[in-house]
Motif scaffolding. Structure first.
Motif, mmCIF file in Angstrom:
data_model
loop_
_atom_site.group_PDB
_atom_site.id
_atom_site.type_symbol
_atom_site.label_atom_id
_atom_site.label_comp_id
_atom_site.label_asym_id
_atom_site.label_seq_id
_atom_site.Cartn_x
_atom_site.Cartn_y
_atom_site.Cartn_z
ATOM 1 N N LEU A 162 0.823 -1.204 0.000
ATOM 2 C CA LEU A 162 0.000 0.000 0.000
ATOM 3 C C LEU A 162 0.860 1.258 0.000
ATOM 4 N N ASP A 163 0.312 2.294 -0.602
ATOM 5 C CA ASP A 163 0.844 3.644 -0.480
ATOM 6 C C ASP A 163 -0.322 4.561 -0.147
ATOM 7 N N THR A 164 -0.019 5.731 0.400
ATOM 8 C CA THR A 164 -1.050 6.716 0.719
ATOM 9 C C THR A 164 -0.954 7.872 -0.269
ATOM 10 N N TYR A 165 -2.094 8.242 -0.820
ATOM 11 C CA TYR A 165 -2.179 9.333 -1.782
ATOM 12 C C TYR A 165 -3.148 10.373 -1.222
ATOM 13 N N GLY A 166 -2.783 11.653 -1.267
ATOM 14 C CA GLY A 166 -3.664 12.646 -0.666
ATOM 15 C C GLY A 166 -3.432 14.053 -1.161
ATOM 16 N N GLY A 185 -8.977 30.581 7.007
ATOM 17 C CA GLY A 185 -9.902 29.547 6.587
ATOM 18 C C GLY A 185 -9.727 28.280 7.389
ATOM 19 N N LEU A 186 -10.441 27.245 6.968
ATOM 20 C CA LEU A 186 -10.433 25.952 7.651
ATOM 21 C C LEU A 186 -9.951 24.899 6.667
ATOM 22 N N TRP A 187 -8.869 24.202 7.025
ATOM 23 C CA TRP A 187 -8.260 23.233 6.119
ATOM 24 C C TRP A 187 -8.889 21.848 6.262
ATOM 25 N N PHE A 188 -8.952 21.140 5.132
ATOM 26 C CA PHE A 188 -9.390 19.745 5.098
ATOM 27 C C PHE A 188 -8.396 18.974 4.235
ATOM 28 N N ARG A 189 -8.302 17.671 4.497
ATOM 29 C CA ARG A 189 -7.406 16.833 3.705
ATOM 30 C C ARG A 189 -8.152 15.586 3.261
ATOM 31 N N VAL A 190 -7.804 15.113 2.080
ATOM 32 C CA VAL A 190 -8.369 13.868 1.570
ATOM 33 C C VAL A 190 -7.211 12.918 1.282
ATOM 34 N N TYR A 191 -7.368 11.659 1.682
ATOM 35 C CA TYR A 191 -6.308 10.681 1.432
ATOM 36 C C TYR A 191 -6.922 9.317 1.132
ATOM 37 N N PHE A 192 -6.109 8.485 0.458
ATOM 38 C CA PHE A 192 -6.581 7.183 -0.010
ATOM 39 C C PHE A 192 -5.420 6.210 0.116
ATOM 40 N N ASP A 193 -5.612 5.116 0.855
ATOM 41 C CA ASP A 193 -4.593 4.072 1.021
ATOM 42 C C ASP A 193 -4.881 2.974 0.010
ATOM 43 N N LEU A 194 -3.904 2.754 -0.908
ATOM 44 C CA LEU A 194 -4.198 1.920 -2.073
ATOM 45 C C LEU A 194 -2.928 1.241 -2.571
ATOM 46 N N GLY A 195 -3.079 0.025 -3.107
ATOM 47 C CA GLY A 195 -1.978 -0.678 -3.755
ATOM 48 C C GLY A 195 -2.507 -1.615 -4.823
#
Length: 681
Positions: free
Chosen positions: A454-458, A654-664
């Motif tokens: 797996l790697d994390t992409y965000g 402002g208010l920060w948000f993050r999106v990430y996806f763990d995938l392989g």
């Protein structure tokens, strides 16, 4: 009054309705964990209220108008049916036929409290736990066929007309009897008058009057006294009769007023049996209480319920505003919350911030300035609501994006980010004849393995102060929408990037190679009927670890966009047109159509940004449900991207948000696929 009465007006007038819409007790309502009691003392009742059918908020569903009031700790209504549509006619027709109807109210809840112990509400002591609706607004009353309470028994009648009646029959009969009694009482003294006159006429002939003795004088004086007494009795009897008639009239009038024409049986019995008004009142109240239903109360939850429910309502409203479907939201929040959210879906961002501050108990000013924005950002509710809304919007766009890799690959769960060995057990050896002594020979299993990691992409994005002031929620939601699309495309990007590189396997050979017997090369490998037949044969001839055929057929034909239509012609055409210089006669039947290959086309195969891309290369894949090909790995079953609130950056308003996806994505077994280069090497 009866629980629900429909009165058909005389002369073709509008039918009138009257009844008890809510009895003041407990109700078990869908969506509420405990019974509900609506406090009638805290109910705001408009001057007029629409009368609907089945709580439907439609123009044609309104059949009349009513007025409502609280009487004896119950909600009573009166009004008339003004509509002439089919529903209204059906209600009246079934009423005349003796059908039973029920009343049901629709109210907006303004203040709600969960009561665990006992509490007196609407004149009744209610045992907890129950929800005490302290403040509400009556919005509508509906006529329904069947209520939620099994004991509801509202009766509908439409059997008489309103007229301008004269003295009713019972009163006439009473008056007749009274007059008859009066004649009887006054007739008795009338007989004494002649007797009196007779006694007075005796002295006409005094000369013939004999000498009276003392006893005789007393006897002669008696008739005069009797006559005087008779006169007094007559006057007294006449006065008593008049008083009796007056009292009877007052009693009958009081009974009729109490019954008000709605309890004819009680009225008739009370008049004939001589009941007092107090007894009649008691009987009427007993009848009302016995017939009173625990009404079917429909609570339209535009609530300010406890914090959790309020937060869900606001989340649903914001999701609806940014285009998330109501059907999808109902799975998460339930129909009741989504319905409430529909009323607030036009809530501006400023109001959203204020509502979140209210829920978290943060003071706020009437003005909307930087301090208000900063205070709202420090709340717990605002980031949570926005994160969930962004998650649902991202998920909607993620699921809407077509992904090729999910058709060709199986899925798996990995527990960490280390390179994981993906083991599978393969049987070795065929079934052997059982020996005469019944002994069954041992079989064997070998363990084969592949890899995945797996790697994390965000990425991160921000809700800025400018967006809030401009009420630009759409601009904010464009980012998670785009990220949802990119997250879905990421799966294809990882798959095709590795597929086109033709990576080396653990045996030291390339994934597609002649050693693995899954590669066609040379000019003859260009997509055609002949090359497709050769590739199918190559696929079918694959063998397992002990040299036996794997007995799996290809399922997908993967081609670049340049070969899409040729692939469809080859696999789905009714006839097959052969090319070449030979004069061999071939049948008009397309034998490749029987292979039932599904054509899958992808622009990644011919995209020059990817190493190994080709507009001529094509592939055969087996069904990942029956043969291992490639695996898409996710971290502990999380198959979608995640949106989270990030840390507040002092340098950003402002208010920060993050999106990430763990995938392989990794290949698993070379025997489940075949590649054709499609051109000369």
């Amino acid at each position: 009054m009866s629980e629900f009465t429909l009165i058909e007006a005389a002369g073709g007038g509008k039918p009138k309705v009257a009844g008890i819409a809510y009895s003041g007790g407990k109700m078990n309502l869908p969506g509420w964990k405990h019974p509900v009691v609506v406090d009638l003392a805290g109910m705001e009742i408009p001057e007029t209220v629409p009368l609907l059918t089945n709580h439907e908020n439609k123009t044609e569903a309104r059949v009349g108008m009513i007025s409502a009031s609280v009487k004896e700790n119950a909600l009573a209504i009166t009004g008339e049916i003004v509509s002439e549509n089919d529903d209204a006619k059906n209600i009246v027709a079934q009423s005349k036929a003796g059908a039973d109807w029920q009343l049901s109210i629709g109210a907006d809840v303004k203040e709600c409290e969960l009561v665990q112990g006992k509490r007196e509400v609407n004149g009744q002591e209610v045992e907890g736990p129950f929800y005490h609706i302290r403040k509400s607004v009556l919005r509508e009353v509906s006529i329904v066929a069947v209520g939620a309470d099994a004991h509801t028994a509202m009766k509908v009648t439409a059997k008489f007309n309103i007229t301008n009646p004269n003295l009713n029959e019972g009163e006439k009969n009473t008056m007749s009897e009274e007059k008859k009694d009066l004649k009887t009482v006054t007739a008795a003294p009338a007989k004494a008058e002649p007797e009196k006159k007779v006694e007075a006429a005796a002295p006409v002939a005094p000369a013939a009057k004999p000498e009276k003795k003392p006893d005789t004088a007393k006897a002669e004086a008696a008739p005069a006294a009797v006559a005087a007494s008779a006169t007094d009795v007559t006057a007294t009897a006449r006065e008593a009769a008049v008083a009796a008639v007056k009292a009877e009239r007052e009693r009958v009038s009081a009974i009729q007023s109490i019954c008000d024409g709605e309890f004819p049986e009680i009225e008739k019995e009370a008049i004939s049996a001589g009941w007092t008004p107090e007894v009649v009142t008691k009987k009427v109240l007993e009848t009302i209480r016995a017939e009173r239903p625990a009404a079917n109360v429909n609570i339209s939850v535009k609530t300010a319920p406890e914090g959790g429910e309020m937060r869900k309502t606001i989340e649903a409203a914001m999701c609806l505003r940014v285009g998330v479907s109501a059907d999808q939201l109902e799975k998460s929040y339930g129909a009741q919350v989504v319905e409430a959210g529909m009323r607030d879906m036009d809530m501006p961002l400023r109001q959203l911030l204020i509502e979140c501050m209210k829920m978290d108990g943060i003071p706020y000013s009437r003005g909307f300035d930087n301090e208000t924005i900063r205070a709202a950002f420090s709340s717990v509710s605002l980031p949570g609501i926005l994160s969930n809304v962004a998650n649902k919007k991202l998920l909607q766009s993620y699921e809407a994006q077509p992904v090729i890799a999910t058709k060709l690959c199986s899925t798996g769960d990995l527990n960490d980010f280390k390179e994981n060995d993906r083991f599978r057990l393969t049987d070795v050896g065929d079934l052997l004849p059982v020996a005469p002594d019944g002994e069954i020979k041992d079989g064997g299993l070998i363990e084969e393995s592949a890899k995945n990691q797996l790697d994390t992409y965000g990425k991160k994005f921000c809700l800025t102060r400018k967006m809030i002031i401009n009420d630009d929620l759409g601009a904010f939601m464009k980012v998670p929408t785009a990220m949802g699309n990119r997250a879905a495309r990421l799966i294809d990007q990882l798959f095709f990037s590795r597929l086109l590189k033709n990576p080396t396997q653990q045996d030291g050979k390339a994934l597609f190679s002649t050693a693995h017997r899954n590669l066609l090369s040379g000019a003859s490998s260009a997509l055609s009927a002949d090359s497709l037949k050769k590739a199918i044969q190559l696929y079918l001839d694959q063998v397992d670890a002990d040299g036996q055929p794997i007995a799996v057929e290809p399922r997908f034909l993967l081609v670049p966009t340049a070969l899409k239509h040729l692939a469809i012609e080859l696999t789905q055409g009714a006839t097959l047109i052969m090319s070449g210089t030979d004069n061999a006669v071939r049948p008009a039947l397309n034998v490749l159509a029987d292979e039932r290959l599904q054509v899958v086309s992808s622009p990644y195969l011919g995209n020059s940004a990817y190493e190994g891309a080709s507009q001529t290369g094509w592939y055969l894949f087996g069904d990942p449900k029956t043969v291992d090909t490639w695996e898409i790995g996710y971290l502990k079953g999380k198959r979608t991207p995640t949106v989270e609130r990030g840390e507040t950056d002092f340098n950003t308003l402002g208010l920060w948000f993050r999106v990430y996806f763990d995938l392989g994505v990794r290949e698993q077994d070379h025997r489940g696929m075949v590649k054709a280069i499609g051109a000369a090497n």
